[in-house]
Scaffold this motif. Structure first.
Motif, mmCIF file in Angstrom:
data_model
loop_
_atom_site.group_PDB
_atom_site.id
_atom_site.type_symbol
_atom_site.label_atom_id
_atom_site.label_comp_id
_atom_site.label_asym_id
_atom_site.label_seq_id
_atom_site.Cartn_x
_atom_site.Cartn_y
_atom_site.Cartn_z
ATOM 1 N N VAL A 277 0.882 -7.051 4.077
ATOM 2 C CA VAL A 277 1.055 -8.436 3.553
ATOM 3 C C VAL A 277 2.165 -8.574 2.616
ATOM 4 N N ALA A 278 2.655 -9.780 2.413
ATOM 5 C CA ALA A 278 3.796 -9.952 1.270
ATOM 6 C C ALA A 278 3.390 -9.359 -0.170
ATOM 7 N N GLY A 279 4.614 -8.323 -0.407
ATOM 8 C CA GLY A 279 4.424 -7.818 -1.818
ATOM 9 C C GLY A 279 4.021 -6.364 -1.588
ATOM 10 N N ASP A 280 3.441 -5.845 -0.490
ATOM 11 C CA ASP A 280 2.901 -4.633 -0.319
ATOM 12 C C ASP A 280 4.142 -3.591 -0.473
ATOM 13 N N THR A 281 3.574 -2.455 -1.079
ATOM 14 C CA THR A 281 4.355 -1.272 -1.079
ATOM 15 C C THR A 281 3.404 0.168 -0.436
ATOM 16 N N ASN A 306 10.454 6.413 3.271
ATOM 17 C CA ASN A 306 11.731 5.811 3.227
ATOM 18 C C ASN A 306 11.763 4.628 4.025
ATOM 19 N N ASP A 307 10.860 4.397 4.737
ATOM 20 C CA ASP A 307 10.669 3.154 5.781
ATOM 21 C C ASP A 307 10.798 1.802 4.685
ATOM 22 N N THR A 308 11.250 0.838 5.413
ATOM 23 C CA THR A 308 11.222 -0.616 4.876
ATOM 24 C C THR A 308 9.756 -1.054 5.585
ATOM 25 N N LEU A 309 9.072 -1.679 4.525
ATOM 26 C CA LEU A 309 7.715 -2.253 5.103
ATOM 27 C C LEU A 309 8.045 -3.672 5.619
ATOM 28 N N HIS A 310 7.513 -4.140 6.533
ATOM 29 C CA HIS A 310 7.555 -5.583 6.941
ATOM 30 C C HIS A 310 6.067 -6.086 7.056
ATOM 31 N N VAL A 311 6.171 -7.495 6.663
ATOM 32 C CA VAL A 311 4.907 -8.180 6.889
ATOM 33 C C VAL A 311 4.401 -8.083 8.419
#
Length: 531
Positions: A277-281, A306-311
């Motif tokens: 969800v939005a704001g997750d790390t 190192n991957d970028t998370l997406h909603v």
């Protein structure tokens, strides 16, 4: 047939017979002396035998006195000759007899000294002891030690469980009492009468007794029961069919009460999916799921830190779950919020795409009585029995603009960013130059772009606090300071009147207001001459 008349023994023959008897007595005495030296206490027995022989001889002499004849005397002489020969071998025979007796005794004693007992439990040999009592006397202590070690009541029956076998033990190690105790207490395959807990025919745990099995199940149930006066349970049990049955097994397979409880409570594994969800790390997700990053990566092969998370991204994780499903049906009374609704209204006073909340929503509250079915604490079914509204919800009102959006570029004219009076103008104040005008209003009031243009700065700006700067072209720029919220980003194009921020009190400020500046060709000018 003619009768033969025996003559009465003459005096001369009788005296000869008596002399023979006396000689026999002398020989007997000599034999007794020899036996006394060789046999010790055994000589008394030989003396008794000889005395009996003398008595027998006397009686025989009296009989012979009137029936003996030449024939008997000849026979007596032959007997005498035989006895004389026997006398010659008697000493050797006695010696051989005593040697054999002593040797046999020594052999028996030696065999007894090197013969011990091999002890076994239900056919399993454990060791050697001198005496069977070395094992039998500590069986109660063995049972006590096993009970403490494994948490199960263990009783060893000496008649059916323990066997002894005599063995030749020369050169072998003999167990003392401590060693016997250790051999028993370290033996995990001792057979025990236990009880098994089954769920739908599947074995879950083996415990010491039926009572402990029931206590384990009660503890699992209690884990999901609330002690609340507002909750009344109509049913509390297991969704599976539970059976407790006698179970013969080795001692090592019998678990303690706590071990059985922990296994049933969290011994299962279940895969669940987590959606970003939005704001997750990644670190935040690991904390939520109570796993390490390494564990999360092991369950998701394509995951790179190192991957970028997406909603909407999904991760699969394995979680511990109970082996049993505790099902509860309760009638509960509780307060529940009534969510407010949002009403939308249109207004030509605002530009298209703009929305303003003219009334905040507020949830209501209701008192609910419901029948709730839970599985391991999670609601799977709810039936509302009674509902009473305590507080009505207040709907949220949002105004949506309908006015046509002007061009997102400078027009050469300016409007006041907040439509309020100026409370502090341009010029010297408190001994220093004040390069703008202050528009006092409450925190959260919308700040509008004085003209169209491009945002060149949006962030914290020294003592100005949160600030927005817009380039309008033609050498003009405007600044809006002390904001509480910024609604635009650097590079964004805005139109005149667009909401770019909200009034605040950040930076060096004496109260909530919008500090507004205009620059022409990089030099500050009095905003009051333009708005």
């Amino acid at each position: 047939m003619a009768k033969i008349k025996l003559k009465k023994p003459q005096r001369k023959d009788r005296d000869l017979f008596i002399d023979l008897g006396a000689g026999l007595i002398n020989v007997t005495d000599e034999i007794l002396d020899e036996v006394g030296e060789i046999a010790g206490d055994g000589g008394e027995l030989i003396i008794d035998v000889a005395a009996g022989a003398v008595k027998l001889f006397d009686n025989t002499a009296d009989i012979i006195d009137w029936i003996a004849g030449k024939t008997f005397i000849l026979a007596a002489r032959k007997v005498h000759d035989g006895r004389m020969k026997l006398h010659d071998y008697r000493r050797e025979l006695i010696k051989l007899f005593m040697i054999a007796l002593i040797g046999g005794t020594a052999i028996i004693a030696t065999f007894a000294l090197v013969t011990d007992y091999e002890y076994a439990y239900n056919g399993r040999t454990l060791g050697l002891v001198r005496d069977q009592q070395d094992v039998l006397e500590i069986l109660d202590l063995v049972s006590e030690e096993l009970t403490q070690e494994y948490g199960s009541s263990i009783t060893i029956n000496p008649e059916t469980d323990i066997t002894f076998t005599p063995v030749f033990s020369y050169g072998k190690e003999i167990d003392d009492a401590d060693t016997v105790l250790k051999r028993f207490t370290y033996m995990g395959d001792i057979q025990a009468q236990a009880y098994a807990i089954y769920a739908d025919g599947e074995l879950l745990a083996v415990v010491e007794s039926e009572k402990i099995a029931e206590e384990v199940l009660d503890k699992v149930l209690d884990n999901y029961l609330e002690n609340d006066d507002n909750v009344e349970y109509e049913y509390a049990g297991f969704a599976e069919e539970i059976e407790i049955e006698p179970y013969n097994t080795s001692l090592a397979n019998v678990t303690s009460k706590n071990a059985a409880y922990n296994k049933i409570k969290s011994g299962g594994q279940q895969e669940v999916t987590y959606e970003v969800v939005a704001g997750d790390t990644l670190s935040g997700i690991c904390e939520k799921l109570d796993v390490s990053l390494k564990e999360l990566q092991s369950m998701n092969d394509d995951l790179d830190e190192n991957d970028t998370l997406h909603v909407g991204d999904k991760f699969v994780i394995s979680q511990e779950v109970p082996l049993l499903t505790v099902e509860t049906v309760e009638v509960s009374t509780y307060a529940e919020k009534i969510k407010y609704e949002t009403e939308y209204k249109e207004s030509s006073s605002y530009y298209e795409g703009e929305e303003y909340v003219t009334r905040a929503g507020k949830n209501g509250k209701a008192r609910i009585t419901a029948r709730i079915t839970r599985h391991n604490g999670k609601i799977v079914e709810k039936e509302v029995l009674k509902e009473k509204v305590i507080t009505e919800p207040v709907n949220k009102i949002v105004v949506k603009g309908t006015k046509k959006v002007p061009p997102k570029k400078g027009t050469g004219t300016f409007i006041r960013p907040v439509n309020v009076a100026v409370y502090s103008g341009y010029g010297y104040r408190w001994g220093r130059m004040h390069y703008g005008i202050d528009l006092s209003c409450s925190i959260g009031t919308p700040i509008h772009a004085a003209d169209g243009g491009t945002v060149t700065y949006a962030g914290w700006y020294y003592s100005y606090g949160y600030t927005v700067i817009i380039d309008h072209g033609g050498g003009f720029t405007t600044l809006y300071a002390h904001c509480s919220q910024l609604n635009v980003n650097v590079g964004q194009k805005v139109f005149q009147g667009e909401t770019i921020a909200l009034v605040g009190n950040t930076g060096r400020s004496t109260g909530p207001h919008c500090h507004f500046e205009i620059k022409k060709n990089g030099v500050n000018v009095n905003p009051s001459n333009y708005v």
